[in-house]
Design an enzyme around this catalytic site. Structure first.
Site, PDB file in Angstrom:
ATOM      1  CB  ILE A  94      81.262  90.810  70.277  1.00 14.35           C
ATOM      2  CG1 ILE A  94      82.710  90.934  70.748  1.00 14.35           C
ATOM      3  CG2 ILE A  94      81.050  89.477  69.603  1.00 14.35           C
ATOM      4  CD1 ILE A  94      83.136  89.847  71.702  1.00 14.35           C
ATOM      5  CB  CYS A  95      78.125  95.347  71.101  1.00 15.37           C
ATOM      6  SG  CYS A  95      77.750  96.900  71.944  1.00 15.37           S
ATOM      7  CG  LEU A  96      81.973  92.653  74.721  1.00 19.82           C
ATOM      8  CD1 LEU A  96      83.214  91.791  74.861  1.00 19.82           C
ATOM      9  CD2 LEU A  96      80.865  92.151  75.640  1.00 19.82           C
TER      10      LEU A  96
END
Length: 300
Positions: free
Chosen positions: A92-94
Site C-alpha cells: 500500500i502507498c502511504l
C-alpha cells in the site's frame, strides 16, 4: 527467537531487536506485531479498527517487510485481511511506506507506523496505490467477518504466528457495535449515497439544492419546506367576501395604451418648430437666389 544467528553489531539488527523488546514490554490493545523466528526483517501484525468508524471492532492482519538499511529506509506494508480500504496482498502507498521514502524519518519505528496506519484507515483513498473505496456498510460487514478467523498466508510457521496474533487481538477487541452506531452509518450512507465522497487524503460535501422562487402575478413567493404549511413570513390577505369566478370566455387581453409624458410632447413641439424654421430659411434662400427677394424688398 533465534537472535544468535544475527550480527548484533549490524545497525538494522540492533534496532529491530530493540523494537521487539519494546513491543513486548509495552503492549497495547490497538495493535500487536512480532517478527518471524526465521527472519526478523519480516513482521506479522494485526491492528484493531479505529473507534467511531465503520472499521470499529474489526481485526486486520498484515505483513511488514523491513529493508536491510532500516531504520534509514522505510518499510513496506501489506494488508492480508479484506477491509474495503486497502487491497489485500498488495503493497500500500502511504507516507510512512517505501512508496514515499522522502517522508520517512529514522526516528520512526514499527510502532509509529502501525499507529499511523490505524489513523489512515478512515481517510479517503484519493486513488492511492493499493487503496479501495467501499461503502461504509460494506466495510462494516467486512469488519464483522474479520473476527471469524485469521487470514491464510505463507508457511506453517508464519500461519502459526498469524493465528496467535489473531487470538490475542480477539481477546482484547470489543465486538462490532450494533444498534445506534449501525443506524448512524446507515443514515450516513442514505444521505451521501452508496459511496463516500471522498479526504485529502479527508471528504467532499454535497450541496443541497435550494427551491427556486415561483413568480405569480408579479409577486415572488418562496416555496415552503412543507407543502401543507404556510410560511410564517408570507403576506396573506383575508376577506369575508368570496372572490367571484370569471368565465374564461370573458377574459380579454388588451395591449397596454401607450403613455406619452409631458417631456415627450415638448420635444415633439420643438422638433416641429425647428423643422418649420429650416423650411422658411431654405425658402428665403431659394427666392433670393432667383431674384424674387429684390422684388419683395422694393415693394416693401
Amino acid at each position: 527467537m533465534a537472535e544468535d544467528k544475527y550480527n548484533r553489531k549490524n545497525p538494522a539488527v540492533k534496532r529491530i531487536l530493540q523494537e521487539v523488546r519494546e513491543m513486548q514490554s509495552n503492549p497495547t490493545d490497538d495493535f500487536t506485531s512480532l517478527p518471524l523466528e526465521e527472519n526478523i526483517f519480516e513482521w506479522q501484525f494485526a491492528i484493531r479498527g479505529p473507534q467511531d468508524t465503520e472499521f470499529e471492532g474489526g481485526i486486520y492482519h498484515g505483513r511488514i517487510q523491513l529493508p536491510s538499511e532500516y531504520p534509514f529506509k522505510p518499510p513496506s506494508f501489506m494488508l492480508l485481511t479484506p477491509s474495503g480500504r486497502f487491497e489485500t496482498q498488495t503493497k500500500i502507498c502511504l507516507s510512512i511506506s517505501n512508496h514515499h521514502p522522502e517522508h520517512w524519518q529514522p526516528s520512526w519505528s514499527v510502532r509509529t507506523a502501525l499507529v499511523a496506519l490505524i489513523a489512515f484507515m478512515p481517510t479517503h483513498p484519493n486513488g492511492a496505490l493499493g487503496s479501495l473505496d467501499y461503502t461504509k456498510e460494506e466495510r462494516r460487514a467486512l469488519a464483522i467477518k474479520s473476527r471469524e478467523a485469521a487470514p491464510k498466508f505463507g508457511s506453517p510457521e508464519r500461519q502459526k504466528l498469524i493465528d496467535e496474533i489473531h487470538e490475542y487481538m480477539l481477546s482484547k477487541s470489543p465486538p462490532v457495535p450494533q444498534g445506534s452506531q449501525g443506524s448512524k452509518v446507515q443514515a450516513t450512507n442514505e444521505e451521501n449515497g452508496s459511496r463516500e465522497i471522498p479526504e485529502n487524503a479527508a471528504l467532499e460535501v454535497a450541496e443541497e439544492e435550494l427551491p427556486s422562487p415561483v413568480v405569480e402575478d408579479g409577486i415572488v413567493n418562496e416555496i415552503a419546506e412543507q407543502p401543507n404549511e404556510t410560511p410564517s413570513n408570507a403576506n396573506v390577505v383575508q376577506t369575508s367576501q368570496p372572490i367571484p369566478a370569471v368565465p374564461t370566455s370573458e377574459l380579454k387581453f388588451r395591449n397596454p395604451e401607450p403613455m406619452v409624458s409631458k417631456q415627450d410632447r415638448l420635444f415633439t413641439l420643438a422638433a416641429v418648430g425647428l423643422t418649420i424654421a429650416i423650411v422658411v430659411l431654405l425658402l428665403k434662400k431659394f427666392m433670393k437666389a432667383n431674384g424674387y427677394g429684390a422684388v419683395f424688398m422694393d415693394k416693401s
